[in-house]
Scaffold this motif. Structure first.
Motif, short mmCIF file in Angstrom:
data_model
loop_
_atom_site.label_atom_id
_atom_site.label_comp_id
_atom_site.label_asym_id
_atom_site.label_seq_id
_atom_site.Cartn_x
_atom_site.Cartn_y
_atom_site.Cartn_z
N PRO A 119 -15.94 48.41 121.88
CA PRO A 119 -14.73 48.56 121.05
C PRO A 119 -14.68 47.66 119.83
CG PRO A 119 -14.16 48.54 123.38
CD PRO A 119 -15.60 48.15 123.29
N THR A 174 -7.74 51.60 119.73
CA THR A 174 -8.33 50.56 120.56
C THR A 174 -7.24 49.62 121.04
OG1 THR A 174 -8.83 49.21 118.60
CG2 THR A 174 -10.59 50.63 119.45
N ARG A 203 -9.37 45.88 117.86
CA ARG A 203 -10.32 45.43 116.84
C ARG A 203 -9.68 44.43 115.87
NH1 ARG A 203 -14.95 47.96 116.12
NH2 ARG A 203 -14.93 47.60 113.87
N CYS A 238 -11.40 51.79 124.02
CA CYS A 238 -11.05 52.77 123.00
C CYS A 238 -10.53 54.01 123.72
CB CYS A 238 -12.26 53.13 122.14
SG CYS A 238 -11.92 54.42 120.91
#
Length: 357
Positions: free
Chosen positions: A31, A64, A206, A240
């Motif tokens: 991810p 994510t 992220r 994700c």
């Protein structure tokens, strides 16, 4: 990714390309992979991948997130069935989804109206703080609780299988290399200053140190050190997710089953080879084994049951429940078409959650 607008119905339909699915698959495996490394796997320029991901997020097609995984023996996982007044079902659903510990809310085609997944740091937290809120919700008539005793597999390990063998090998080489450079996992509790990062990572798995630093009013260098420790601690699961209706597996079915004592681990091992399995857990209650799958069609429910009985001859399938809709998944509020709405209901920093479907 393509969009089509139906003027009569007033909805926008998102359609994912093979390139979109491949990108999501890469992020399922890694991810937080850099766009330059993802470009090496997919053979597409990094800026193109970043722009494509921004479009997928904006459409709610994929996202994510991160959450504490912890040890199932140290926290409370509850599967709760809820009955409610028909005319107040929408209101009951909204009230339940607003509770941070209630990480998933689903409407089921079975002898319960709603199915909840609840994660609390302790059984006492669940008993003393979550259940009393259920009793305050108008229209909620009854609830029944099963407690998780072992989590065998969960949604963060489910994959689209959209990568060709060469891409899979390239990605695995990068993931293995990252694991080597990450160093040993420290484990253990994190200080409050580090736990403050978790809500940001829940909203965006992220999220960079610079992004978090701006929100917290800390220096980027300080947050980077804290972020590195959070990631290397092994306490977080990054994942994700994809809108289910866009995944190619639009049907969810959950089975409540009984497996003989002492055979749960063997049964779980058999299920790991079935790529449709999203959740497998041992539970207390009338049944002791739960399985959730994402399937291509309702016709596959019978095929899945046959596969379960062939792989686990001792299993007793007591009941199946097809999911009609899902309002919330692992803290993320969903639209009726299964895309992410953008709203995230997460627990306060320091309250753990596990990797569930």
């Amino acid at each position: 990714m393509q969009n089509s607008f139906n003027a009569t119905e007033g909805w926008c339909e998102v359609m994912l390309s093979e390139e979109d699915l491949a990108l999501i698959n890469v992020l399922q495996v890694a991810p937080r992979i850099s766009w330059s490394d993802a470009a090496e796997v997919l053979g597409v320029h990094a800026t193109t991948l970043a722009a494509r991901w921004d479009k997928l997020k904006a459409a709610g097609a994929a996202w994510t997130t991160a959450h504490l995984i912890g040890d199932p023996k140290q926290m409370c996982l509850a599967l709760v069935d809820v009955d409610c007044e028909m005319r107040l079902r929408a209101e009951v659903t909204a009230e339940l989804a607003a509770i941070p510990d209630v990480v998933t809310v689903e409407e089921a085609a079975s002898n319960r109206d709603l199915m909840l997944t609840v994660i609390s740091p302790t059984l006492e937290q669940f008993t003393d703080h979550v259940l009393p809120r259920f009793k305050e919700i108008p229209g909620l008539l009854k609830y029944r609780t099963s407690l998780g005793t072992r989590l065998h597999s969960a949604g963060h390990v489910w994959r689209l299988n959209a990568l060709d063998p060469a891409q899979q090998n390239a990605l695995q080489a990068l993931v293995g290399q990252d694991a080597v450079h990450a160093g040993p996992r420290s484990g253990g509790p994190l200080p409050p200053s580090h736990m403050d990062l978790i809500p940001f990572l829940a909203r965006d798995g992220r999220a960079s140190a610079a992004d978090i630093a701006r929100s917290l009013g800390r220096s980027p260098a300080t947050v980077q050190r804290q972020l590195n420790r959070v990631i290397s601690s092994g306490l977080l699961t990054f994942r994700c997710d994809i809108a289910q209706n866009l995944s190619g597996y639009p049907v969810s079915c959950q089975w409540f089953a009984n497996v003989p004592p002492g055979q749960h681990e063997a049964a779980a091992a058999e299920l790991r080879s079935l790529r449709t399995v999203r959740l497998n857990a041992s539970t207390s209650g009338r049944t002791n084994f739960v399985i959730l799958m994402w399937l291509k069609s309702l016709a596959d429910v019978m095929n899945a049951e046959l596969a379960l009985q062939q792989r686990i001859p001792e299993i007793e399938l007591v009941e199946s429940a097809v999911i009609l809709s899902r309002a919330k998944r692992m803290g993320w509020m969903l639209n009726p078409d299964s895309t992410a709405s953008g709203a995230v209901v997460v627990a306060d920093a320091g309250v753990p959650a596990m990797g569930l479907p």
